[in-house]
Design a protein around this motif. Structure first.
Motif, PDB file in Angstrom:
ATOM      1  N   ASN A 214       0.809  -1.226   0.000  1.00 14.88           N
ATOM      2  CA  ASN A 214       0.000   0.000   0.000  1.00 14.88           C
ATOM      3  C   ASN A 214       0.840   1.274   0.000  1.00 14.88           C
ATOM      4  N   ASP A 273       7.168  -8.235  -9.216  1.00 12.21           N
ATOM      5  CA  ASP A 273       6.601  -7.395 -10.273  1.00 12.21           C
ATOM      6  C   ASP A 273       6.799  -8.113 -11.606  1.00 12.21           C
ATOM      7  N   LEU A 279       4.389  -2.317  -9.786  1.00  5.32           N
ATOM      8  CA  LEU A 279       3.485  -2.827  -8.762  1.00  5.32           C
ATOM      9  C   LEU A 279       3.815  -4.284  -8.471  1.00  5.32           C
ATOM     10  N   ASN A 296      -1.448  -6.981  -9.508  1.00  4.59           N
ATOM     11  CA  ASN A 296      -1.708  -5.827  -8.650  1.00  4.59           C
ATOM     12  C   ASN A 296      -2.339  -4.689  -9.458  1.00  4.59           C
ATOM     13  N   LYS A 297      -3.509  -4.236  -9.037  1.00  8.75           N
ATOM     14  CA  LYS A 297      -4.235  -3.132  -9.685  1.00  8.75           C
ATOM     15  C   LYS A 297      -4.305  -1.907  -8.772  1.00  8.75           C
ATOM     16  N   ARG A 298      -3.325  -1.744  -7.918  1.00 10.89           N
ATOM     17  CA  ARG A 298      -3.143  -0.627  -6.997  1.00 10.89           C
ATOM     18  C   ARG A 298      -4.021  -0.706  -5.753  1.00 10.89           C
ATOM     19  N   ASP A 299      -5.287  -0.992  -5.881  1.00  9.16           N
ATOM     20  CA  ASP A 299      -6.128  -1.093  -4.692  1.00  9.16           C
ATOM     21  C   ASP A 299      -6.759  -2.472  -4.541  1.00  9.16           C
TER      22      ASP A 299
END
Length: 373
Positions: A214, A273, A279, A296-299
């Protein structure tokens, strides 16, 4: 099983040559070249002084710039092999055999000398410490306050106070987080929430991997869970957990929110990654279902159907992320009842290449990688 956690940037540095150690057969395998890579076999005479056991480590034990080897002979006798300038290995020390089998080994500096110190745990063996002195000797300490069936373990700064803490996975009970107070042994620390309010459902903890997902500067925890008596997929003893660090220093279990609450009896996982987008993605190896790659799509994470179509399903034990062909994209070595290498196709997918390992494609319990030459 693993040594001191490194960041992904450190793990994916492009090494000219990467060595894979298979301790089940005491062999070293080197990639011959990077353009048309293949693996050849070398036997190391010093390593024939024993064998067996899963817990092992490859690291620079004495800070001389050379990779060394640490292992448990027959899972009980800690052995340290130092690499010499000519590339050969020499037994530095073989310690008295412990009474219980060991399932993990951690190496990190606990004092100011140039030798790494060691911690291990195993089959209800307590926690074992080997602390070094300036001459390369070691003093042994057993902390029998914590008796549990250990699996994976990690050493990193969990509390954010610039000192190392220890995290131990427990197969049949709750996990243990220990913090250093400046002297041995480490003391119990309550910072990672227990996996379930009912103590009877806190079992099944197999492996821990840490990475700052995060972006708050503090490592987050993904916990692989597997329990032989947990038959139903809804049993919490087999549902993986993801603990996100919070601004107040606490951790919040967020596996469902991030779509990584896998319940397929997972033994291990690895953050890497895989598409070089900055990410950290997540590879999970399972027993009851094919291995899963979460992008991973950031959230949140999204499960890759293309990776699942590979059908990588066998009794997997360990996964190692490493750029084996030095093309700038991370690959994976998976061990267990068989072994294979997943070659990254420059971020567009993976191809399974077990033939690169020659005859070492069956029954590899544990492996480590390092740049030995």
């Amino acid at each position: 099983m693993e040594t001191l956690q490194k960041t992904q940037k450190e793990r994916t540095l492009l090494e000219k040559n990467v060595l894979i150690l298979f301790f089940i057969c005491c062999a070293a395998i080197l990639p011959a070249q990077t353009e048309s890579y293949e693996f050849t076999r070398e036997y190391v005479e010093a390593w024939k002084q024993g064998g067996g056991g899963v817990a092992s480590a490859v690291t620079d034990v004495n800070l001389d710039g050379l990779e060394d080897v640490v292992r448990f002979n027959q899972a009980k006798e800690l052995q340290i092999f130092l690499q010499l300038p000519d590339g050969s290995f020499q037994m530095h020390q073989s310690f008295d055999a412990l009474n219980f089998t060991q399932w993990n080994i951690l190496g990190f500096p606990m004092n100011d000398d140039r030798w790494l110190d060691w911690v291990s745990s195993g089959n209800r063996s307590g926690i074992n410490y080997w602390t070094s002195d300036s001459t390369g000797g070691y003093e042994y300490l057993l902390d029998f306050r914590y008796r549990f069936l250990a699996q994976g373990a990690s050493a990193l700064d969990i509390t954010g106070n610039d000192s190392l803490d220890l995290f131990f996975c427990s197969d049949y009970s709750e996990n243990y987080t220990l913090s250093s107070s400046g002297q041995l042994p480490f003391d119990s620390l309550s910072i990672i929430p227990q996996s379930h309010p009912d103590p009877d459902f806190r079992a099944g903890n197999y492996a821990s991997v840490w990475e700052d997902i995060n972006g708050d500067g503090q490592a987050d925890l993904y916990l692989s869970k597997c329990f032989s008596f947990a038959v139903h997929p809804s049993d919490p003893r087999r549902i993986n957990q993801f603990y996100l660090s919070q601004s107040d220093g606490s951790y919040l279990e967020s596996a469902n929110d991030w779509n990584v609450a896998d319940s397929a009896q997972s033994w291990a996982a690895s953050f890497a990654d895989v598409d070089n987008d900055g990410l950290m993605d997540l590879l999970v190896i399972n027993h009851d279902a094919p291995a899963a790659l979460y992008m991973n799509k950031r959230d949140h994470f999204e499960r890759s159907q293309a990776f699942e179509d590979l059908g990588l399903q066998f009794q997997s034990i360990q996964v190692i992320a490493q750029d084996f062909d030095c093309d700038g994209y991370v690959d994976f070595l998976v061990t267990g009842e068989k072994a294979t290498i997943l070659m990254n196709q420059k971020g567009s997918g993976f191809v399974e290449r077990p033939e690169l390992l020659g005859r070492y494609t069956t029954s590899i319990s544990s492996a480590q990688t390092g740049d030995f030459n």
